[in-house]
Design a protein around this motif. Structure first.
Motif, PDB file in Angstrom:
ATOM      1  N   LEU A 134       0.851  -1.194   0.000  1.00  4.75           N
ATOM      2  CA  LEU A 134       0.000   0.000   0.000  1.00  4.75           C
ATOM      3  C   LEU A 134       0.885   1.241   0.000  1.00  4.75           C
ATOM      4  O   LEU A 134       1.671   1.443   0.927  1.00  4.75           O
ATOM      5  CB  LEU A 134      -0.913   0.008   1.223  1.00  4.75           C
ATOM      6  N   ILE A 135       0.772   2.030  -1.037  1.00  7.87           N
ATOM      7  CA  ILE A 135       1.598   3.232  -1.134  1.00  7.87           C
ATOM      8  C   ILE A 135       0.714   4.442  -0.859  1.00  7.87           C
ATOM      9  O   ILE A 135      -0.264   4.693  -1.568  1.00  7.87           O
ATOM     10  CB  ILE A 135       2.284   3.306  -2.509  1.00  7.87           C
ATOM     11  N   ASP A 136       1.036   5.121   0.230  1.00  4.13           N
ATOM     12  CA  ASP A 136       0.255   6.284   0.663  1.00  4.13           C
ATOM     13  C   ASP A 136       1.165   7.490   0.693  1.00  4.13           C
ATOM     14  O   ASP A 136       1.981   7.624   1.592  1.00  4.13           O
ATOM     15  CB  ASP A 136      -0.260   6.071   2.101  1.00  4.13           C
ATOM     16  N   GLN A 137       1.052   8.352  -0.297  1.00  2.00           N
ATOM     17  CA  GLN A 137       1.840   9.582  -0.297  1.00  2.00           C
ATOM     18  C   GLN A 137       0.859  10.748  -0.279  1.00  2.00           C
ATOM     19  O   GLN A 137      -0.348  10.551  -0.419  1.00  2.00           O
ATOM     20  CB  GLN A 137       2.742   9.649  -1.533  1.00  2.00           C
ATOM     21  N   HIS A 141      -2.318   7.642  -3.792  1.00  2.00           N
ATOM     22  CA  HIS A 141      -2.466   6.407  -3.017  1.00  2.00           C
ATOM     23  C   HIS A 141      -2.724   5.295  -4.025  1.00  2.00           C
ATOM     24  O   HIS A 141      -3.604   5.438  -4.866  1.00  2.00           O
ATOM     25  CB  HIS A 141      -3.680   6.461  -2.089  1.00  2.00           C
ATOM     26  N   PHE A 142      -1.974   4.247  -3.947  1.00  7.37           N
ATOM     27  CA  PHE A 142      -2.279   3.107  -4.822  1.00  7.37           C
ATOM     28  C   PHE A 142      -1.691   1.819  -4.257  1.00  7.37           C
ATOM     29  O   PHE A 142      -0.873   1.844  -3.347  1.00  7.37           O
ATOM     30  CB  PHE A 142      -1.804   3.351  -6.273  1.00  7.37           C
ATOM     31  N   ARG A 143      -2.211   0.696  -4.809  1.00  9.17           N
ATOM     32  CA  ARG A 143      -1.668  -0.617  -4.449  1.00  9.17           C
ATOM     33  C   ARG A 143      -0.616  -0.982  -5.485  1.00  9.17           C
ATOM     34  O   ARG A 143      -0.859  -0.819  -6.686  1.00  9.17           O
ATOM     35  CB  ARG A 143      -2.759  -1.694  -4.529  1.00  9.17           C
ATOM     36  N   LEU A 144       0.514  -1.464  -5.016  1.00  6.81           N
ATOM     37  CA  LEU A 144       1.557  -1.889  -5.954  1.00  6.81           C
ATOM     38  C   LEU A 144       1.709  -3.412  -5.853  1.00  6.81           C
ATOM     39  O   LEU A 144       1.862  -3.948  -4.756  1.00  6.81           O
ATOM     40  CB  LEU A 144       2.888  -1.214  -5.617  1.00  6.81           C
ATOM     41  N   TYR A 179      10.490  -3.392  -9.258  1.00  8.73           N
ATOM     42  CA  TYR A 179      10.986  -4.185  -8.128  1.00  8.73           C
ATOM     43  C   TYR A 179      11.735  -3.297  -7.125  1.00  8.73           C
ATOM     44  O   TYR A 179      11.630  -3.485  -5.918  1.00  8.73           O
ATOM     45  CB  TYR A 179      11.950  -5.273  -8.599  1.00  8.73           C
ATOM     46  N   LEU A 180      12.486  -2.346  -7.651  1.00 14.33           N
ATOM     47  CA  LEU A 180      13.267  -1.498  -6.744  1.00 14.33           C
ATOM     48  C   LEU A 180      12.349  -0.585  -5.927  1.00 14.33           C
ATOM     49  O   LEU A 180      12.616  -0.324  -4.754  1.00 14.33           O
ATOM     50  CB  LEU A 180      14.307  -0.699  -7.532  1.00 14.33           C
ATOM     51  N   VAL A 181      11.261  -0.129  -6.537  1.00 13.14           N
ATOM     52  CA  VAL A 181      10.280   0.657  -5.767  1.00 13.14           C
ATOM     53  C   VAL A 181       9.676  -0.244  -4.680  1.00 13.14           C
ATOM     54  O   VAL A 181       9.569   0.149  -3.512  1.00 13.14           O
ATOM     55  CB  VAL A 181       9.162   1.219  -6.682  1.00 13.14           C
ATOM     56  N   ALA A 182       9.312  -1.466  -5.052  1.00  9.77           N
ATOM     57  CA  ALA A 182       8.711  -2.390  -4.076  1.00  9.77           C
ATOM     58  C   ALA A 182       9.696  -2.688  -2.943  1.00  9.77           C
ATOM     59  O   ALA A 182       9.320  -2.720  -1.768  1.00  9.77           O
ATOM     60  CB  ALA A 182       8.298  -3.682  -4.770  1.00  9.77           C
ATOM     61  N   ALA A 183      10.973  -2.880  -3.297  1.00  6.16           N
ATOM     62  CA  ALA A 183      11.983  -3.227  -2.279  1.00  6.16           C
ATOM     63  C   ALA A 183      12.125  -2.118  -1.242  1.00  6.16           C
ATOM     64  O   ALA A 183      12.392  -2.374  -0.076  1.00  6.16           O
ATOM     65  CB  ALA A 183      13.323  -3.497  -2.953  1.00  6.16           C
ATOM     66  N   ARG A 184      11.913  -0.896  -1.683  1.00  6.19           N
ATOM     67  CA  ARG A 184      12.027   0.228  -0.746  1.00  6.19           C
ATOM     68  C   ARG A 184      10.998   0.111   0.392  1.00  6.19           C
ATOM     69  O   ARG A 184      11.236   0.544   1.498  1.00  6.19           O
ATOM     70  CB  ARG A 184      11.819   1.534  -1.528  1.00  6.19           C
ATOM     71  N   TYR A 185       9.847  -0.513   0.096  1.00  3.74           N
ATOM     72  CA  TYR A 185       8.827  -0.705   1.127  1.00  3.74           C
ATOM     73  C   TYR A 185       8.999  -2.027   1.869  1.00  3.74           C
ATOM     74  O   TYR A 185       8.771  -2.106   3.064  1.00  3.74           O
ATOM     75  CB  TYR A 185       7.426  -0.663   0.488  1.00  3.74           C
ATOM     76  N   LEU A 186       9.410  -3.056   1.125  1.00  2.00           N
ATOM     77  CA  LEU A 186       9.494  -4.386   1.746  1.00  2.00           C
ATOM     78  C   LEU A 186      10.777  -4.570   2.555  1.00  2.00           C
ATOM     79  O   LEU A 186      10.801  -5.291   3.539  1.00  2.00           O
ATOM     80  CB  LEU A 186       9.435  -5.471   0.652  1.00  2.00           C
ATOM     81  N   ASP A 216      11.705   7.980  -6.409  1.00  4.28           N
ATOM     82  CA  ASP A 216      10.513   8.851  -6.226  1.00  4.28           C
ATOM     83  C   ASP A 216       9.836   9.089  -7.568  1.00  4.28           C
ATOM     84  O   ASP A 216       8.609   9.037  -7.683  1.00  4.28           O
ATOM     85  CB  ASP A 216      10.921  10.209  -5.637  1.00  4.28           C
ATOM     86  N   ALA A 217      10.645   9.373  -8.576  1.00  4.79           N
ATOM     87  CA  ALA A 217      10.091   9.676  -9.899  1.00  4.79           C
ATOM     88  C   ALA A 217       9.390   8.451 -10.491  1.00  4.79           C
ATOM     89  O   ALA A 217       8.317   8.566 -11.101  1.00  4.79           O
ATOM     90  CB  ALA A 217      11.203  10.153 -10.830  1.00  4.79           C
ATOM     91  N   ILE A 218       9.971   7.272 -10.282  1.00 11.04           N
ATOM     92  CA  ILE A 218       9.348   6.044 -10.822  1.00 11.04           C
ATOM     93  C   ILE A 218       8.031   5.776 -10.090  1.00 11.04           C
ATOM     94  O   ILE A 218       7.023   5.421 -10.694  1.00 11.04           O
ATOM     95  CB  ILE A 218      10.303   4.835 -10.664  1.00 11.04           C
ATOM     96  N   GLU A 219       8.060   5.990  -8.777  1.00 13.15           N
ATOM     97  CA  GLU A 219       6.835   5.781  -7.990  1.00 13.15           C
ATOM     98  C   GLU A 219       5.726   6.718  -8.476  1.00 13.15           C
ATOM     99  O   GLU A 219       4.568   6.331  -8.617  1.00 13.15           O
ATOM    100  CB  GLU A 219       7.143   6.020  -6.517  1.00 13.15           C
ATOM    101  N   ASN A 220       6.121   7.953  -8.775  1.00 12.00           N
ATOM    102  CA  ASN A 220       5.174   8.934  -9.299  1.00 12.00           C
ATOM    103  C   ASN A 220       4.582   8.461 -10.622  1.00 12.00           C
ATOM    104  O   ASN A 220       3.389   8.599 -10.876  1.00 12.00           O
ATOM    105  CB  ASN A 220       5.953  10.230  -9.536  1.00 12.00           C
TER     106      ASN A 220
END
Ligand code: SF4
Length: 273
Positions: A134-137, A141-144, A179-186, A216-220
Protein backbone atom coordinates in the motif's frame (compact mmCIF):
# COMPACT_ATOMS: atom_id res chain seq x y z
CA UNK A 1 -10.93 4.08 1.04
CA UNK A 2 -11.22 0.25 1.15
CA UNK A 3 -7.94 -1.32 0.03
CA UNK A 4 -9.42 -2.99 -3.05
CA UNK A 5 -11.17 0.22 -4.20
CA UNK A 6 -7.78 1.88 -4.62
CA UNK A 7 -6.12 2.16 -7.98
CA UNK A 8 -3.35 -0.33 -8.54
CA UNK A 9 -0.15 -0.54 -10.54
CA UNK A 10 2.24 -3.30 -11.51
CA UNK A 11 4.90 -3.78 -14.15
CA UNK A 12 2.37 -5.73 -16.21
CA UNK A 13 -0.10 -2.83 -16.17
CA UNK A 14 2.67 -0.35 -17.01
CA UNK A 15 3.72 -2.49 -19.97
CA UNK A 16 0.09 -2.66 -21.17
CA UNK A 17 -0.27 1.12 -21.01
CA UNK A 18 3.07 2.09 -22.51
CA UNK A 19 5.12 -0.08 -24.89
CA UNK A 20 8.69 -1.12 -24.24
CA UNK A 21 11.30 0.55 -26.44
CA UNK A 22 11.15 -0.95 -29.93
CA UNK A 23 7.66 -2.43 -29.47
CA UNK A 24 5.67 0.72 -30.27
CA UNK A 25 4.31 -0.48 -33.62
CA UNK A 26 2.42 -3.48 -32.26
CA UNK A 27 1.36 -2.05 -28.93
CA UNK A 28 -2.42 -2.29 -28.57
CA UNK A 29 -4.42 -0.59 -25.83
CA UNK A 30 -7.38 -2.85 -26.52
CA UNK A 31 -5.42 -5.76 -25.11
CA UNK A 32 -5.30 -3.87 -21.81
CA UNK A 33 -9.06 -3.46 -22.04
CA UNK A 34 -9.57 -7.20 -22.42
CA UNK A 35 -7.03 -8.14 -19.75
CA UNK A 36 -7.73 -5.49 -17.14
CA UNK A 37 -11.31 -4.29 -17.73
CA UNK A 38 -13.18 -7.26 -19.21
CA UNK A 39 -11.29 -10.08 -17.50
CA UNK A 40 -14.37 -11.33 -15.64
CA UNK A 41 -16.44 -11.93 -18.77
CA UNK A 42 -16.58 -15.73 -19.20
CA UNK A 43 -15.16 -15.74 -22.75
CA UNK A 44 -12.29 -13.41 -21.83
CA UNK A 45 -11.66 -15.35 -18.63
CA UNK A 46 -11.45 -18.60 -20.61
CA UNK A 47 -8.95 -17.08 -23.06
CA UNK A 48 -6.84 -15.69 -20.24
CA UNK A 49 -6.74 -19.09 -18.56
CA UNK A 50 -5.07 -20.68 -21.60
CA UNK A 51 -1.34 -20.26 -21.09
CA UNK A 52 0.52 -19.91 -24.40
CA UNK A 53 3.60 -22.15 -24.95
CA UNK A 54 6.01 -19.27 -24.09
CA UNK A 55 4.08 -18.57 -20.88
CA UNK A 56 4.08 -22.27 -19.99
CA UNK A 57 7.82 -22.50 -20.59
CA UNK A 58 8.39 -19.48 -18.34
CA UNK A 59 6.28 -20.97 -15.54
CA UNK A 60 7.91 -24.40 -15.76
CA UNK A 61 11.39 -22.88 -15.86
CA UNK A 62 10.72 -20.88 -12.70
CA UNK A 63 9.30 -23.95 -10.98
CA UNK A 64 12.32 -25.98 -12.12
CA UNK A 65 14.75 -23.53 -10.51
CA UNK A 66 12.62 -23.61 -7.35
CA UNK A 67 12.71 -27.43 -7.22
CA UNK A 68 16.49 -27.51 -7.69
CA UNK A 69 16.90 -25.29 -4.65
CA UNK A 70 14.17 -26.97 -2.64
CA UNK A 71 15.97 -30.30 -3.13
CA UNK A 72 19.54 -29.01 -3.28
CA UNK A 73 21.13 -32.44 -3.61
CA UNK A 74 19.65 -32.63 -7.13
CA UNK A 75 22.10 -29.99 -8.32
CA UNK A 76 24.92 -32.47 -7.68
CA UNK A 77 23.24 -35.64 -8.89
CA UNK A 78 23.80 -36.78 -12.48
CA UNK A 79 20.07 -37.53 -12.87
CA UNK A 80 19.01 -34.21 -11.23
CA UNK A 81 17.52 -32.90 -14.49
CA UNK A 82 15.39 -36.02 -15.01
CA UNK A 83 14.16 -35.90 -11.41
CA UNK A 84 13.11 -32.26 -11.69
CA UNK A 85 11.47 -32.97 -15.06
CA UNK A 86 9.35 -35.62 -13.31
CA UNK A 87 8.40 -33.23 -10.53
CA UNK A 88 7.23 -30.78 -13.19
CA UNK A 89 5.21 -33.55 -14.89
CA UNK A 90 6.90 -32.43 -18.07
CA UNK A 91 5.75 -35.48 -20.04
CA UNK A 92 2.23 -33.97 -20.05
CA UNK A 93 3.43 -30.95 -22.04
CA UNK A 94 3.82 -30.60 -25.79
CA UNK A 95 7.10 -31.73 -27.43
CA UNK A 96 8.14 -28.14 -28.02
CA UNK A 97 7.61 -27.19 -24.36
CA UNK A 98 9.34 -30.37 -23.14
CA UNK A 99 12.42 -29.81 -25.31
CA UNK A 100 12.90 -26.22 -24.29
CA UNK A 101 12.29 -26.83 -20.58
CA UNK A 102 14.69 -29.82 -20.53
CA UNK A 103 17.36 -27.59 -22.09
CA UNK A 104 16.66 -24.92 -19.43
CA UNK A 105 16.98 -27.52 -16.66
CA UNK A 106 20.25 -28.78 -18.16
CA UNK A 107 21.58 -25.23 -18.38
CA UNK A 108 20.67 -24.60 -14.77
CA UNK A 109 22.09 -27.93 -13.57
CA UNK A 110 25.40 -27.07 -15.31
CA UNK A 111 25.52 -23.50 -14.03
CA UNK A 112 23.19 -22.88 -11.06
CA UNK A 113 23.40 -19.12 -10.75
CA UNK A 114 21.86 -19.10 -7.27
CA UNK A 115 24.18 -21.71 -5.78
CA UNK A 116 25.92 -20.38 -2.67
CA UNK A 117 23.68 -17.30 -2.51
CA UNK A 118 21.84 -16.35 0.64
CA UNK A 119 18.34 -16.69 -0.76
CA UNK A 120 15.58 -14.77 1.03
CA UNK A 121 12.78 -15.50 -1.37
CA UNK A 122 12.42 -17.86 -4.32
CA UNK A 123 8.97 -18.27 -5.83
CA UNK A 124 7.71 -21.48 -7.38
CA UNK A 125 5.00 -19.76 -9.38
CA UNK A 126 2.24 -21.51 -7.38
CA UNK A 127 1.90 -18.76 -4.81
CA UNK A 128 -1.20 -17.18 -6.35
CA UNK A 129 -1.95 -13.50 -6.34
CA UNK A 130 0.71 -11.44 -4.49
CA UNK A 131 -0.16 -9.27 -1.51
CA UNK A 132 -0.27 -5.61 -2.49
CA UNK A 133 2.07 -2.98 -1.11
CA UNK A 134 0.00 0.00 0.00
CA UNK A 135 1.60 3.23 -1.13
CA UNK A 136 0.26 6.28 0.66
CA UNK A 137 1.84 9.58 -0.30
CA UNK A 138 0.56 13.13 -0.03
CA UNK A 139 -0.48 13.31 -3.68
CA UNK A 140 -1.39 9.73 -4.46
CA UNK A 141 -2.47 6.41 -3.02
CA UNK A 142 -2.28 3.11 -4.82
CA UNK A 143 -1.67 -0.62 -4.45
CA UNK A 144 1.56 -1.89 -5.95
CA UNK A 145 1.87 -5.51 -7.05
CA UNK A 146 5.36 -6.90 -7.61
CA UNK A 147 6.04 -10.63 -7.59
CA UNK A 148 9.78 -11.14 -7.39
CA UNK A 149 11.12 -14.41 -8.79
CA UNK A 150 14.10 -14.40 -6.46
CA UNK A 151 15.64 -12.18 -3.79
CA UNK A 152 19.03 -12.86 -2.25
CA UNK A 153 21.64 -10.88 -0.35
CA UNK A 154 25.13 -10.18 -1.60
CA UNK A 155 28.09 -10.51 0.76
CA UNK A 156 27.96 -6.77 1.52
CA UNK A 157 24.25 -7.17 2.48
CA UNK A 158 23.01 -5.50 -0.69
CA UNK A 159 19.68 -6.95 -1.67
CA UNK A 160 19.67 -8.44 -5.15
CA UNK A 161 16.35 -8.98 -6.94
CA UNK A 162 16.74 -11.40 -9.82
CA UNK A 163 14.12 -11.94 -12.48
CA UNK A 164 14.29 -15.10 -14.59
CA UNK A 165 13.52 -14.87 -18.28
CA UNK A 166 13.09 -17.35 -21.09
CA UNK A 167 12.75 -16.85 -24.84
CA UNK A 168 14.25 -14.11 -26.93
CA UNK A 169 12.53 -10.95 -25.76
CA UNK A 170 14.76 -8.15 -24.56
CA UNK A 171 14.92 -7.28 -20.88
CA UNK A 172 12.56 -4.39 -20.05
CA UNK A 173 14.29 -2.21 -17.49
CA UNK A 174 10.94 -0.95 -16.20
CA UNK A 175 10.32 -4.30 -14.56
CA UNK A 176 13.50 -3.95 -12.52
CA UNK A 177 12.52 -0.39 -11.59
CA UNK A 178 9.17 -1.59 -10.25
CA UNK A 179 10.99 -4.18 -8.13
CA UNK A 180 13.27 -1.50 -6.74
CA UNK A 181 10.28 0.66 -5.77
CA UNK A 182 8.71 -2.39 -4.08
CA UNK A 183 11.98 -3.23 -2.28
CA UNK A 184 12.03 0.23 -0.75
CA UNK A 185 8.83 -0.71 1.13
CA UNK A 186 9.49 -4.39 1.75
CA UNK A 187 13.16 -4.08 2.77
CA UNK A 188 13.46 -0.44 3.87
CA UNK A 189 16.84 -0.82 5.59
CA UNK A 190 18.75 -2.34 2.69
CA UNK A 191 20.26 -1.06 -0.52
CA UNK A 192 18.85 -2.93 -3.47
CA UNK A 193 19.89 -3.78 -7.01
CA UNK A 194 18.00 -5.75 -9.64
CA UNK A 195 18.98 -7.81 -12.65
CA UNK A 196 17.64 -10.30 -15.17
CA UNK A 197 18.92 -13.74 -16.06
CA UNK A 198 17.81 -15.57 -19.19
CA UNK A 199 17.67 -19.26 -18.34
CA UNK A 200 17.63 -20.35 -22.00
CA UNK A 201 20.44 -18.18 -23.25
CA UNK A 202 22.39 -18.21 -19.94
CA UNK A 203 22.65 -14.45 -20.24
CA UNK A 204 22.88 -12.07 -17.30
CA UNK A 205 21.86 -8.42 -17.61
CA UNK A 206 23.73 -5.49 -16.15
CA UNK A 207 22.99 -4.70 -12.51
CA UNK A 208 20.31 -2.01 -12.30
CA UNK A 209 20.33 0.43 -9.41
CA UNK A 210 18.82 3.89 -8.95
CA UNK A 211 19.03 6.77 -6.53
CA UNK A 212 16.35 7.62 -4.02
CA UNK A 213 15.13 10.60 -6.06
CA UNK A 214 14.93 8.40 -9.18
CA UNK A 215 12.82 5.97 -7.15
CA UNK A 216 10.51 8.85 -6.23
CA UNK A 217 10.09 9.68 -9.90
CA UNK A 218 9.35 6.04 -10.82
CA UNK A 219 6.83 5.78 -7.99
CA UNK A 220 5.17 8.93 -9.30
CA UNK A 221 5.00 7.42 -12.75
CA UNK A 222 3.41 4.27 -11.33
CA UNK A 223 0.82 6.44 -9.56
CA UNK A 224 -0.01 8.02 -12.94
CA UNK A 225 -0.36 4.56 -14.50
CA UNK A 226 -2.63 3.43 -11.64
CA UNK A 227 -4.89 6.49 -11.84
CA UNK A 228 -5.14 6.50 -15.61
CA UNK A 229 -6.12 2.86 -15.67
CA UNK A 230 -8.68 3.31 -12.91
CA UNK A 231 -10.28 6.18 -14.82
CA UNK A 232 -10.40 4.10 -18.01
CA UNK A 233 -12.05 1.18 -16.20
CA UNK A 234 -14.62 3.46 -14.55
CA UNK A 235 -15.43 5.02 -17.90
CA UNK A 236 -15.87 1.59 -19.43
CA UNK A 237 -18.10 0.46 -16.57
CA UNK A 238 -20.32 3.49 -17.16
CA UNK A 239 -20.70 2.79 -20.86
CA UNK A 240 -19.61 -0.53 -22.36
CA UNK A 241 -20.23 0.79 -25.88
CA UNK A 242 -17.20 3.03 -25.50
CA UNK A 243 -14.80 0.09 -25.19
CA UNK A 244 -12.93 0.78 -28.43
CA UNK A 245 -12.72 4.52 -27.70
CA UNK A 246 -11.31 4.04 -24.22
CA UNK A 247 -9.04 1.17 -25.28
CA UNK A 248 -8.29 1.88 -28.97
CA UNK A 249 -7.21 -1.10 -31.08
CA UNK A 250 -4.01 -1.25 -33.11
CA UNK A 251 -4.71 -4.01 -35.62
CA UNK A 252 -1.96 -5.53 -37.72
CA UNK A 253 -0.06 -8.72 -38.40
CA UNK A 254 0.81 -8.92 -34.69
CA UNK A 255 -2.87 -9.80 -34.03
CA UNK A 256 -1.86 -13.35 -35.00
CA UNK A 257 -0.20 -13.68 -31.58
CA UNK A 258 -2.93 -11.90 -29.59
CA UNK A 259 -4.97 -14.21 -27.35
CA UNK A 260 -8.10 -12.17 -28.14
CA UNK A 261 -7.96 -12.42 -31.94
CA UNK A 262 -11.02 -14.72 -31.96
CA UNK A 263 -13.25 -12.20 -30.16
CA UNK A 264 -11.73 -8.88 -31.22
CA UNK A 265 -13.73 -7.37 -34.08
CA UNK A 266 -10.75 -5.24 -35.12
CA UNK A 267 -8.32 -8.13 -35.39
CA UNK A 268 -6.04 -8.09 -38.42
CA UNK A 269 -5.84 -11.88 -38.21
CA UNK A 270 -8.70 -14.34 -38.36
CA UNK A 271 -7.74 -17.92 -37.51
CA UNK A 272 -9.01 -20.48 -40.04
CA UNK A 273 -11.93 -22.55 -38.76
S1 SF4 B 1 -6.56 -8.79 -31.99
FE1 SF4 B 1 -5.23 -7.09 -32.60
S2 SF4 B 1 -6.48 -5.25 -32.45
FE2 SF4 B 1 -7.53 -6.88 -31.32
S3 SF4 B 1 -6.85 -6.65 -29.19
FE3 SF4 B 1 -5.48 -8.12 -30.15
S4 SF4 B 1 -3.75 -6.90 -30.91
FE4 SF4 B 1 -5.44 -5.48 -30.49
Amino acid sequence: MPIFGRPFASYHLWSLIAPAVGQERWHCQMKRGFIKARQKEPIVKALLAQASPPQRIGLLAQKGVYEFHHHRQLLNQPDGVEQVAQMLKLSKSSDQVQQRVIQILKNYHDDPVLEGKHIIELTSGDEGFPRPILIDQKNYHFRLYATMDCVFTEQDRTLHILDFKTGRSAFDERQALVYLVAARYLYPHQQAVASFYNLERCKQSELISVTSSQLDAIENQLATVAHKHQQDVLQYQEDHDKFSKIFPPTPGSHCRYCPFNTICKFSGFKPSK
